[in-house]
Scaffold this motif. Structure first.
Motif, PDB file in Angstrom:
ATOM      1  N   GLN A  29      41.077  41.062  35.479  1.00  0.00           N
ATOM      2  CA  GLN A  29      40.784  42.470  35.767  1.00  0.00           C
ATOM      3  C   GLN A  29      40.468  42.635  37.255  1.00  0.00           C
ATOM      4  OE1 GLN A  29      37.216  44.169  34.009  1.00  0.00           O
ATOM      5  NE2 GLN A  29      38.148  46.208  33.948  1.00  0.00           N
ATOM      6  N   PHE A  30      41.302  43.415  37.923  1.00  0.00           N
ATOM      7  CA  PHE A  30      41.066  43.761  39.320  1.00  0.00           C
ATOM      8  C   PHE A  30      40.221  45.028  39.348  1.00  0.00           C
ATOM      9  CE2 PHE A  30      45.013  41.420  39.101  1.00  0.00           C
ATOM     10  CZ  PHE A  30      44.964  40.573  40.193  1.00  0.00           C
ATOM     11  N   ASP A  31      38.983  44.911  39.799  1.00  0.00           N
ATOM     12  CA  ASP A  31      38.106  46.071  39.917  1.00  0.00           C
ATOM     13  C   ASP A  31      37.887  46.334  41.400  1.00  0.00           C
ATOM     14  OD1 ASP A  31      36.248  48.063  39.872  1.00  0.00           O
ATOM     15  OD2 ASP A  31      34.843  47.059  38.522  1.00  0.00           O
ATOM     16  N   TRP A  32      38.723  47.188  41.957  1.00  0.00           N
ATOM     17  CA  TRP A  32      38.706  47.459  43.396  1.00  0.00           C
ATOM     18  C   TRP A  32      38.168  48.851  43.706  1.00  0.00           C
ATOM     19  CZ3 TRP A  32      44.035  44.933  45.068  1.00  0.00           C
ATOM     20  CH2 TRP A  32      43.904  43.550  44.946  1.00  0.00           C
ATOM     21  N   ARG A  33      37.253  49.325  42.863  1.00  0.00           N
ATOM     22  CA  ARG A  33      36.635  50.632  43.116  1.00  0.00           C
ATOM     23  C   ARG A  33      35.699  50.575  44.315  1.00  0.00           C
ATOM     24  NH1 ARG A  33      33.756  51.629  37.598  1.00  0.00           N
ATOM     25  NH2 ARG A  33      33.456  49.380  37.895  1.00  0.00           N
ATOM     26  N   ASN A  34      34.950  49.483  44.454  1.00  0.00           N
ATOM     27  CA  ASN A  34      33.954  49.384  45.529  1.00  0.00           C
ATOM     28  C   ASN A  34      34.144  48.159  46.411  1.00  0.00           C
ATOM     29  OD1 ASN A  34      32.437  51.697  44.526  1.00  0.00           O
ATOM     30  ND2 ASN A  34      31.803  50.355  42.854  1.00  0.00           N
ATOM     31  N   ASP A  35      34.811  47.127  45.894  1.00  0.00           N
ATOM     32  CA  ASP A  35      35.041  45.914  46.675  1.00  0.00           C
ATOM     33  C   ASP A  35      36.296  45.235  46.143  1.00  0.00           C
ATOM     34  OD1 ASP A  35      34.216  44.713  44.284  1.00  0.00           O
ATOM     35  OD2 ASP A  35      32.158  44.484  44.970  1.00  0.00           O
ATOM     36  N   GLY A  36      36.502  43.985  46.531  1.00  0.00           N
ATOM     37  CA  GLY A  36      37.722  43.282  46.124  1.00  0.00           C
ATOM     38  C   GLY A  36      37.505  42.313  44.982  1.00  0.00           C
ATOM     39  N   ARG A  37      36.624  42.638  44.046  1.00  0.00           N
ATOM     40  CA  ARG A  37      36.328  41.675  42.988  1.00  0.00           C
ATOM     41  C   ARG A  37      37.425  41.598  41.944  1.00  0.00           C
ATOM     42  NH1 ARG A  37      30.809  43.219  40.393  1.00  0.00           N
ATOM     43  NH2 ARG A  37      30.410  43.589  42.612  1.00  0.00           N
ATOM     44  N   VAL A  38      37.540  40.413  41.370  1.00  0.00           N
ATOM     45  CA  VAL A  38      38.470  40.161  40.276  1.00  0.00           C
ATOM     46  C   VAL A  38      37.688  39.442  39.184  1.00  0.00           C
ATOM     47  CG1 VAL A  38      40.694  39.210  39.592  1.00  0.00           C
ATOM     48  CG2 VAL A  38      40.317  39.878  41.978  1.00  0.00           C
ATOM     49  N   LEU A  39      37.744  39.948  37.969  1.00  0.00           N
ATOM     50  CA  LEU A  39      37.017  39.361  36.840  1.00  0.00           C
ATOM     51  C   LEU A  39      37.988  38.571  35.983  1.00  0.00           C
ATOM     52  CD1 LEU A  39      34.133  40.381  37.177  1.00  0.00           C
ATOM     53  CD2 LEU A  39      35.675  42.321  37.530  1.00  0.00           C
ATOM     54  N   LEU A  40      37.659  37.309  35.745  1.00  0.00           N
ATOM     55  CA  LEU A  40      38.469  36.461  34.886  1.00  0.00           C
ATOM     56  C   LEU A  40      37.656  36.077  33.651  1.00  0.00           C
ATOM     57  CD1 LEU A  40      40.050  33.979  37.480  1.00  0.00           C
ATOM     58  CD2 LEU A  40      40.870  36.231  36.769  1.00  0.00           C
ATOM     59  N   THR A  41      38.300  36.048  32.510  1.00  0.00           N
ATOM     60  CA  THR A  41      37.635  35.601  31.289  1.00  0.00           C
ATOM     61  C   THR A  41      38.442  34.477  30.653  1.00  0.00           C
ATOM     62  OG1 THR A  41      38.725  37.361  29.997  1.00  0.00           O
ATOM     63  CG2 THR A  41      36.491  37.793  30.809  1.00  0.00           C
ATOM     64  N   TRP A  42      37.706  33.496  30.113  1.00  0.00           N
ATOM     65  CA  TRP A  42      38.306  32.365  29.392  1.00  0.00           C
ATOM     66  C   TRP A  42      37.694  32.300  28.003  1.00  0.00           C
ATOM     67  CZ3 TRP A  42      36.794  32.072  34.487  1.00  0.00           C
ATOM     68  CH2 TRP A  42      37.713  31.584  35.428  1.00  0.00           C
ATOM     69  N   ARG A  43      38.455  31.701  27.058  1.00  0.00           N
ATOM     70  CA  ARG A  43      37.950  31.635  25.686  1.00  0.00           C
ATOM     71  C   ARG A  43      38.595  30.460  24.944  1.00  0.00           C
ATOM     72  NH1 ARG A  43      35.683  36.233  24.790  1.00  0.00           N
ATOM     73  NH2 ARG A  43      37.282  37.143  26.123  1.00  0.00           N
ATOM     74  N   ALA A  44      37.800  29.842  24.085  1.00  0.00           N
ATOM     75  CA  ALA A  44      38.314  28.828  23.158  1.00  0.00           C
ATOM     76  C   ALA A  44      37.766  29.127  21.774  1.00  0.00           C
ATOM     77  CB  ALA A  44      37.896  27.427  23.598  1.00  0.00           C
TER      78      ALA A  44
END
Length: 371
Positions: A322-337
C-alpha cells in the motif's frame, strides 16, 4: 503459544478455525517503509502499529477504507493499493491527464480530470387544464467541461457510484439504495429528479479515454482499498441460509471464497503472490516525481514453529503493498503465513528473516539469515 518476534516490525500470531472447524495458526506482520527514488525502499524509523481492525476516516459507510485489519486470516494474492493525489505532469493546471501504478507485472491506469458536473436540461410540460403554469421537468443532462487543476484526490468519492436518486424514505427510516460497486461515488442522475436539482458532481476518475453518458453505468475506477460489503468482495462471502444455520454455524459457509479477504481493486491483485523484490513505477502520483520508481525490499520472512513434537519452518507471503502518499512517501507492506496448529500448548514461534534453500514458494526448508 508464544511469539518471539526478532523483526523490527509489529507482528501477531493468532489462531482461527478453517472451513472444516480445525484450528490454524496465522502469523501476520506489518512493515512501514519509505520510498527511495530509483532505489530499494528503506525501513522507516517509525513503524505503524499492528492494525487490529479496519480503519476509516470516519463512518465506514461514508468514508474510504484506509487500512485493512492485520487480523485478516488469509489472502490468495497480493493486494496493491494507493492513497493520495494524482498530480498533473507539469504541475500546472490541466483539465485531464493519466495516472498509473505498476508493481511487478500488475498495473492499472486511470484518467483523471478537474471538477465537472452533470447540468440538468429543463423543459416545460403541460400540467393540465387546472394548472396556472406549465410543469418544469428534467429532459436531459449535459456534462460540463472539466475545470483546470493541478491535482485530483485519487479517492472513491471521485469515481462513478454513490446514492441512487429517488430511493429511500426518511419517514420510515429506510436508507437509500447505493451503487454496490462503489457506494461512495458520484455521478448518478435520472430524469425523475426534481427540476430544481442543482448541478450534480460527475466522476473525475474514469477509464482512459472513457466518454461519460448519464444513461450508462460505467465500471467505477480507483486505486484504493475496497470495503467488505462492496460488490467485488461481498460476492465471495458464501451462502448464509437455513442449512448453514442448522449445519455449519458458527463456521464459514462451505462456499466461502478466500478472495473475500482481498481488499484491492480486482485489477490490482497479484495472484500468485508477489515475491517481495519487484520493481514498481507510479506515474503522476507523487508530488515531486512525475515518474516515481523504486523496488520492494526483497525481505523473506519465516516463522519457526517449535515444541516437543514439532520442528517446522513456514515462509510468510507478502500479501499487501500500500502506497500511502497523502502526507509522505510511506509504503506499507504486510506478510502472512497460515498453517495447521490444532494444539498450541507449549508452542514457541520464532519470527525472523530467512534465506531459502530452494525456490519452492510453500513449506520451504529455511535457515536464519545471518546478514
Amino acid at each position: 503459544m508464544e511469539l518471539d518476534n526478532r523483526l523490527p516490525f509489529p507482528a501477531m500470531a493468532f489462531r482461527q478455525f478453517d472451513t472444516e472447524g480445525d484450528l490454524d495458526c496465522i502469523v501476520s506482520v506489518r512493515g512501514t517503509f519509505n520510498h527511495v527514488q530509483d532505489g530499494i525502499m528503506e525501513i522507516a524509523r517509525e513503524q505503524e502499529s499492528f492494525q487490529w481492525e479496519d480503519a476509516y476516516e470516519d463512518d465506514p459507510h461514508q468514508t474510504v477504507l484506509l487500512r485493512q485489519s492485520d487480523l485478516t486470516p488469509d489472502k490468495p494474492g497480493t493486494d496493491i493499493s494507493f492513497l493520495g493525489d494524482a498530480w498533473s505532469p507539469l504541475r500546472e493546471p490541466e483539465t485531464s491527464w493519466q495516472a498509473s501504478i505498476c508493481v511487478g507485472n500488475v498495473s492499472k491506469e486511470v484518467e483523471v480530470c478537474g471538477p465537472r458536473f452533470w447540468q440538468p436540461v429543463i423543459k416545460e410540460k403541460w400540467a393540465g387544464f387546472s394548472a396556472k403554469e406549465p410543469k418544469r421537468v428534467i429532459s436531459d443532462w449535459t456534462l460540463t467541461e472539466p475545470e483546470p487543476t493541478c491535482k485530483v484526490p485519487v479517492c472513491w468519492t471521485k469515481a462513478y457510484g454513490g446514492v441512487i436518486p429517488g430511493t429511500g424514505d426518511a419517514e420510515t427510516h429506510t436508507p437509500p439504495d447505493v451503487e454496490r460497486r462503489n457506494p461512495l461515488g458520484c455521478g448518478i442522475v435520472t430524469l425523475d429528479m426534481p427540476a430544481g436539482t442543482p448541478p450534480v458532481r460527475a466522476p473525475q476518475i474514469t477509464s482512459v479515454g472513457e466518454r461519460l453518458d448519464w444513461k450508462e453505468t460505467p465500471e467505477p475506477q480507483g486505486l484504493g482499498l475496497v470495503s467488505p460489503w462492496w460488490q467485488s468482495r461481498q460476492q465471495y462471502t458464501g451462502t448464509y441460509d437455513d442449512a448453514w444455520v442448522e449445519k455449519r454455524h458458527p463456521l464459514l459457509p462451505q462456499d466461502f471464497d478466500n478472495r473475500f479477504w482481498q481488499a484491492a481493486h480486482p485489477d490490482l491483485i497479484a495472484a500468485p503472490h508477489l515475491h517481495g523484490d519487484e520493481g514498481y513505477e507510479l506515474r503522476n502520483l507523487h508530488p515531486e516525481h512525475p515518474v516515481a520508481r523504486g523496488q520492494l525490499p526483497g525481505l523473506t520472512l519465516g516463522v519457526h514453529c517449535q515444541r516437543a513434537d514439532r520442528d517446522a519452518w513456514y515462509v510468510l507471503k507478502i500479501d499487501g503493498v500500500q502506497f500511502d502518499w497523502r502526507n509522505d512517501g510511506r509504503v506499507l507492506l504486510t506478510w502472512r503465513a497460515r498453517f495447521p496448529l490444532a494444539d498450541a500448548d507449549g508452542t514457541t514461534l520464532t519470527l525472523t528473516r530467512v534465506r531459502l534453500k530452494s525456490p519452492e514458494s510453500e513449506n520451504h526448508h529455511a535457515e536464519k539469515e545471518t546478514a
